[in-house]
Design an enzyme around this catalytic site. Structure first.
Site, PDB file in Angstrom:
ATOM      1  CE  LYS A 125      -4.084  -1.996   2.228  1.00  0.00           C
ATOM      2  NZ  LYS A 125      -5.020  -1.880   3.368  1.00  0.00           N
ATOM      3  CG  HIS A 128      -0.736   7.580   2.908  1.00  0.00           C
ATOM      4  ND1 HIS A 128      -0.926   8.197   4.120  1.00  0.00           N
ATOM      5  CD2 HIS A 128      -1.387   6.388   2.982  1.00  0.00           C
ATOM      6  CE1 HIS A 128      -1.666   7.429   4.896  1.00  0.00           C
ATOM      7  NE2 HIS A 128      -1.957   6.316   4.238  1.00  0.00           N
ATOM      8  CG  HIS A 131       2.190   5.688   6.228  1.00  0.00           C
ATOM      9  ND1 HIS A 131       1.764   5.521   4.945  1.00  0.00           N
ATOM     10  CD2 HIS A 131       1.601   4.701   6.949  1.00  0.00           C
ATOM     11  CE1 HIS A 131       0.964   4.471   4.873  1.00  0.00           C
ATOM     12  NE2 HIS A 131       0.840   3.959   6.082  1.00  0.00           N
TER      13      HIS A 131
END
Length: 566
Positions: A125, A128, A131
């Site tokens: 994933k 982004h 995070h």
């Protein structure tokens, strides 16, 4: 020299009060004109049967000037102490110069181990901007604890297990193209993951298929395991590239999958202790007496959930590290999850569970909506970092075209600006993602502090050849000079506050205020001008040197690098 302890000793001697009680009561006056330390006399009123203002006045008369205290004055019910400025500055500046990077450190944590789990992105994933909150706070906390003498282990508890992998495997087998994915792994895996959720709205049977694939993965099926390893390996390559940009290093990348063979022991322990009950086919621990929903340990199909894995991880960490603190830097939406697993561990009579703490942080939101991996509404962290670096590079080209090492400077300033943004407020506050706010180089920002440091280093380079090692600090006791040295003195308190509350914000606020004090000092006290006498020049250079050292150390605790020129 600890001036607070010295004052506490003097008050104890004059009053006969308990020494620790006196020191804990001492406070910093709200206005510098009221002194450097204040002792409230109100608690003495009952014992001495006098009004606090009268007690303060009588105590003030007992104090005479000495090497460290210039005077003591009564102000209402307070006894205010004014330090000998020259001696205070001499003691502080010399101590800073002697300690170097160790200024503000202590041996508070010697012999103790702190675990800090942070960042923890999900495999396959996007890494982004959301995070970065966990990564920024998590990068700073180990540095703060190490400064206090703790042995620190930084843990990246990767999200590399769970039903989302069943979904991804299902999506890959339908729409995946390995050649395409290898060229841009995360973005391409995100595409098929989003497509799975879109298709599942029309074909809910896909969710059942995904659960079946995850069960196969748990059972060790070779095909699904090989796909899982492929997703994990290509994701880690992408993640580590971003970590290298941020200067982040981990002692362990043990993710959820690492504990897959350790969960049965947890189930057995909880079962043996009579803590497991059945609920709609699932195995749960009832927490109703704590007004907490039950914690699911095994789902109705026999599969584990992340609570099971987190409990197994905590048990493993206790056995492996014998930690004094086990800190989870995870978003505040997970507060219930941690309440549940900590409660389960406590019911299992694991005394060490009280040393586990959830350190929450707010959300990072896009203007007008939340980020969602399922819907593809994300801002890639690497793109944000690169954009910040590019913008900084453009500013340098405009303002300092002849600067050396432009790329290195742009990287340090650009990344520092973003880290500062995430650490400038209490970590529990949400952040609305905005390019304008994120890349604002004016006012309170990392570039502001970095520039203060660079300005100081520039002064010292221009003063090369002047020996200020034995500077007479009595030549630099103006209000601005004294206020700056007081800021230097208080660094250790800021570090301890940051650790006590697990809030890097205290360091951020400290270094910003220190830089403000330095700029005020710089703007009001000439340093290298011809009309400044040699002894005053030396004293001010010593203060400049000490200030730049502490700015660098403080920024370093935030994970922000300094540059020698800007």
């Amino acid at each position: 020299m600890n001036f607070k302890e010295y004052v506490a000793d003097k008050i104890t001697e004059a009053t006969g009060l308990d020494r620790n009680t006196v020191e804990s009561a001492l406070e910093t006056p709200p206005d510098e004109k009221m002194g450097d330390l204040a002792f409230p006399c109100f608690p003495l009123a009952k014992v001495m049967r006098k009004a606090p203002p009268l007690i303060a006045k009588e105590l003030a008369e007992k104090f005479t000037s000495d090497k460290y205290i210039d005077r003591a004055e009564a102000a209402g019910g307070y006894l205010n102490f004014f330090f000998n400025r020259a001696e205070f500055e001499k003691e502080t500046v010399n101590a800073v110069m002697s300690a170097g990077e160790a200024w503000g450190s202590s041996e508070l944590g010697v012999g103790k181990t702190v675990l800090v789990e942070y960042s923890s992105p999900n495999i396959a994933k996007p890494f982004h901007i959301g995070h970065l909150f966990s990564t920024a706070v998590g990068k700073s906390l180990p540095r703060i604890y190490k400064h206090l003498g703790y042995n620190v282990q930084s843990l990246n508890h990767l999200g590399d297990w769970g039903t989302q992998f069943g979904k991804l495997i299902s999506a890959y087998k339908r729409w995946g193209d390995k050649d395409v994915i290898d060229k841009d792994p995360i973005k391409e895996l995100l595409k098929i993951y989003v497509k799975f959720h879109e298709e599942a709205k029309e074909h809910p049977e896909l969710e059942d298929e995904a659960r079946e694939y995850f069960k196969k993965l748990e059972d060790g099926d070779k095909e699904t395991t090989d796909l899982w390893k492929y997703f994990r390996d290509i994701s880690l390559v992408e993640f580590k590239r971003v970590y290298d940009m941020l200067g982040v290093k981990f002692d362990s990348y043990n993710g959820e999958a690492f504990y897959s063979d350790k969960m049965q022991e947890v189930v057995d322990i909880l079962d043996e202790k009579g803590l497991l009950t059945e609920s709609e086919g699932a195995k749960v621990v009832d927490l109703s007496e704590l007004n907490i929903p039950p914690c699911i340990i095994l789902k109705s199909d026999g599969a584990t959930i992340y609570a099971t894995r987190d409990i197994a991880a905590a048990l493993y960490r206790h056995r492996t590290y014998d930690f004094d603190k086990n800190i989870y830097v995870v978003g505040t939406p997970q507060v219930l999850h941690f309440k549940q697993i900590f409660a389960v561990m406590e019911k299992a009579d694991w005394d060490w569970s009280k040393n586990c703490s959830h350190i929450g942080f707010g959300l990072v939101k896009l203007p007008g909506k939340n980020m969602s991996t399922r819907n593809g509404d994300v801002v890639f962290l690497e793109e944000v970092l690169n954009e910040s670096i590019e913008k900084t590079r453009a500013i340098i080209e405009t303002n300092s075209p002849s600067m050396e090492n432009k790329d290195e400077v742009a990287k340090k300033i650009g990344i520092g600006a973003i880290l500062y943004t995430f650490l400038k407020n209490s970590r529990e506050k949400d952040i609305i993602f905005s390019w304008d706010t994120m890349l604002d180089f004016e006012g309170e920002s990392a570039p502001y502090c970095q520039y203060g440091y660079a300005r100081g280093r520039s002064i010292l380079r221009r003063a090369e050849g002047i020996d200020y090692s034995d500077a007479d600090l009595s030549k630099a006791v103006s209000d601005e000079e004294y206020a700056l040295v007081k800021q230097l003195y208080s660094f250790g308190d800021a570090v301890k506050d940051a650790a006590d509350k697990n809030e890097p914000f205290y360091i951020n606020r400290y270094v910003t205020n220190l830089t403000k004090a330095f700029n005020k000092f710089y703007n009001t006290n000439p340093i290298l001008k011809d009309d400044v006498d040699e002894e005053t020049k030396k004293a001010r250079l010593a203060i400049v040197d000490a200030s730049t050292r502490v700015i660098k150390t403080a920024l370093g605790l935030l994970g922000i690098e300094t540059v020698e020129s800007m």
